[in-house]
Design an enzyme around this catalytic site. Sequence first.
Site, PDB file in Angstrom:
ATOM      1  CG  PHE A 246      -1.941   1.005   1.297  1.00  0.00           C
ATOM      2  CD1 PHE A 246      -1.913   1.976   2.281  1.00  0.00           C
ATOM      3  CD2 PHE A 246      -2.975   1.012   0.381  1.00  0.00           C
ATOM      4  CE1 PHE A 246      -2.906   2.943   2.340  1.00  0.00           C
ATOM      5  CE2 PHE A 246      -3.961   1.980   0.433  1.00  0.00           C
ATOM      6  CZ  PHE A 246      -3.928   2.959   1.417  1.00  0.00           C
ATOM      7  CB  CYS A 247       2.303   3.267  -2.603  1.00  0.00           C
ATOM      8  SG  CYS A 247       3.209   1.779  -2.994  1.00  0.00           S
TER       9      CYS A 247
ATOM     10  CD  GLU B 166       3.548  11.657  -2.089  1.00  0.00           C
ATOM     11  OE1 GLU B 166       3.886  12.852  -1.989  1.00  0.00           O
ATOM     12  OE2 GLU B 166       2.741  11.244  -2.928  1.00  0.00           O
TER      13      GLU B 166
ATOM     14  CG  ASN C  82     -11.645   2.187  11.583  1.00  0.00           C
ATOM     15  OD1 ASN C  82     -11.072   2.797  12.475  1.00  0.00           O
ATOM     16  ND2 ASN C  82     -12.832   1.650  11.727  1.00  0.00           N
TER      17      ASN C  82
ATOM     18  N   GLY D 119      17.540  -8.403  33.450  1.00  0.00           N
ATOM     19  CA  GLY D 119      18.869  -7.963  33.855  1.00  0.00           C
ATOM     20  C   GLY D 119      19.830  -7.914  32.688  1.00  0.00           C
TER      21      GLY D 119
ATOM     22  CD  GLU E 299      -1.737  -0.147   9.243  1.00  0.00           C
ATOM     23  OE1 GLU E 299      -2.941   0.066   9.455  1.00  0.00           O
ATOM     24  OE2 GLU E 299      -1.333  -1.125   8.607  1.00  0.00           O
TER      25      GLU E 299
ATOM     26  CG  ASN F 248       0.915  12.878  19.191  1.00  0.00           C
ATOM     27  OD1 ASN F 248       0.623  12.643  20.358  1.00  0.00           O
ATOM     28  ND2 ASN F 248       2.088  13.362  18.837  1.00  0.00           N
TER      29      ASN F 248
END
Lengths: 432, 289
Positions: A174-175, A178, A291, A390, A414, A418
């Site tokens: 999925f592009c 940019e 979504n 540890g 995705e 924020n």
Amino acid sequence: MAAAAGAWLRGCAKLRRHMPAHLAPWRVCPRVFRSSKSELRPNLASDGLVCAPLQMFTEEEAMLKDMVAKFAQERVAPFVQKMDENAKMEDSIVQGLFEQGLMSIELGEEYGGTGASFFSIILAVEELAKVDPAVSLVCELQNTLTNKLFTTYGTEEQKRTYLPRVSKDTLGSFCLSEAGSGSDAFSLKTRAEKKGDYYIINGSKMWISLAEDAGVFFVMANTDPSLGYRGITCFIVDRNTEGLHVGKKEDKLGIRACSTCPVTFDNVKVPESSILGQVGQGYKYAIGMLNTGRIGIAAQMLGLAQGCFDRTVPYTKERVQFGKSIFDFQGMQHQIAQVATQLEAARLLTYNAARLAEAGRPAIKEASMAKFFTAEVATLTTSKCIEWMGGVGFTRNYPIEKYYRDCKIGTIYEGTSNIQLSTIAKFLAQEY
Amino acid sequence: MAALRVLVGVKRVIDFAVKVRVAPGGGGVQTQGVKHALNPFCEIALEEAVRLKEAGLAKEVIAASLGTKSSQETLRTALAVGADRAVLAEVGEGVATGPLEVATALAALVGRLQPQLVLLGKQAIDDDCNQTGQLLAAMLDWPQSRGMTGYIPPDGCEAPGLEGGPVHTGRLPVLTGPQGTFASRVELEDGAVRVQREVDGGLETLRLRLPAVLTADLRLNEPRYATLPNIMKAKKKPMEVIPAADLGVSGGSPRLKVLQVQEPPARAGGEKVENVETLVEKLRQSGRI
């Protein structure tokens, strides 16, 4: 004294109209503040919906969960460290995912899928993430993004052409993002010029997952910048189209086995029939798909945190210091219990959002909450796990530090944390 | 070669990856809320049966189990792996069942379903009994039985007499009880099955006339994962539930009773000593020598 107070209150009651709601004394009247919150409207389980605990699955879902857990343990686990070091996904694993039917979970049988529930995807993604979040991402993107885009917006022709391929051996990518547009996705600059019955795409995309191995790309390009985001259109572009270049993959902090590359389009010619859905509707599709993608990422982060936790607690029970296992120290127990509680809350948020989406009910707020919260919980869990382990947790010989590095992307891709919070706030604003 | 009907016995056991804990009271192990799964050796037997079907040598694979209602999950998994139908011999909760009860139920099912081959796991990972296959064969009087019935002698050898007792022939020594147990390779021939067994001395190959009972050992094959399409199909495959009493399994006093289960003693730390004299001294002190 009481009488005077009573008189004063009654006086206030007369002035009710002029007092702002938040200053109205509580004794005056139990005001039912007008709210559109769905809580006040009873959420009745109608026929078909069962009021069962969220951790109860159907028989098929339980079998799928077991199968994926086994697959992850036997076919993925041996390669995790090697894939992370070389930043290269093992072909046998991707092949195995296709063979087991895990890349076409929700697709109908006529397209080579299995017709399982959306929740099954979430379970599969979670189980895979317990072992390797990068492998989980491959499964997640294919199921919640690639397949969903085709089934929701594709024409019969497009579905017949591509769905059998993506359920058999072809990865989709999925592009959207940019260099200049991440969260501000709709300010993308990639341009698609109409020339008769075909389009010429020019531009460059960045941060594109799976680009190195994908066979088909969804390219979001603007056909008419004067319309702003209403010009964004989704194009289906095959990998071997002339002008499409996949750049060198990024050297990442985490989920290194999953490739993230820049993709450039240099006068890429695509026919009009390659448009997914309608011209200028691309922005809507992006929002809609992201979504369900959110719930998928929430599942990935959940599995990541759980997998990390599952490998740490046995160690704390074995490691002995000052004459007892470090798990037996109350300070440690409290920390571990706190993290376990957060994990459980994250799980229920995710499962609930998934069930809501499956039932076709609105779930945008819940999905955003799930994604935001699980990313936070994953960060907390992995950080704490390294502390509990540890020195051993700090070394690359042990798998814990990988989880710590992998979790960070959860707050970023995705939809950044924020953005999720803004989305939640938007819904809250409508409710009150 | 006629295509066979194969019956596969499966058992629901505690998952091998679970950390087993002794139940309070010491009468057994905790099973409540603990993850259960298909017995790994039964998985191997099932895989072999499904492979026979895929090779066209078997026409139907039936998975069967003796257990409570929860065993239905296990049988569904068996259907998802490739069995055609499933049968559950159901017992009530808390009813004790051991290899004898399982063998009784399976023998009754064999009478009803008429399979030519029965494949079982060599043992269950919870009780490690390694008895069911042997008991079943004896009950049915099939090869893998103590008698000579059904044993096909290799070419050029005399057929052994039914009176029993070892008969020495030219090439292969004749055993008193050819058993298809611990099978690590199975090949079907016309009316017979060639079994390679893992025995203490190495590998032994037998030819048994069908119908026969075989029990699967670890190296027989590598079981497959149930693919998602098969998991979805499993729901539509038929599963029959028969009360175990109908198959002759009496819920009454079991022949085996678990008296006590306890954890192995906690491992104490070792100790390093300077020289041999101290070592001998310490060993003497602790009463070991």
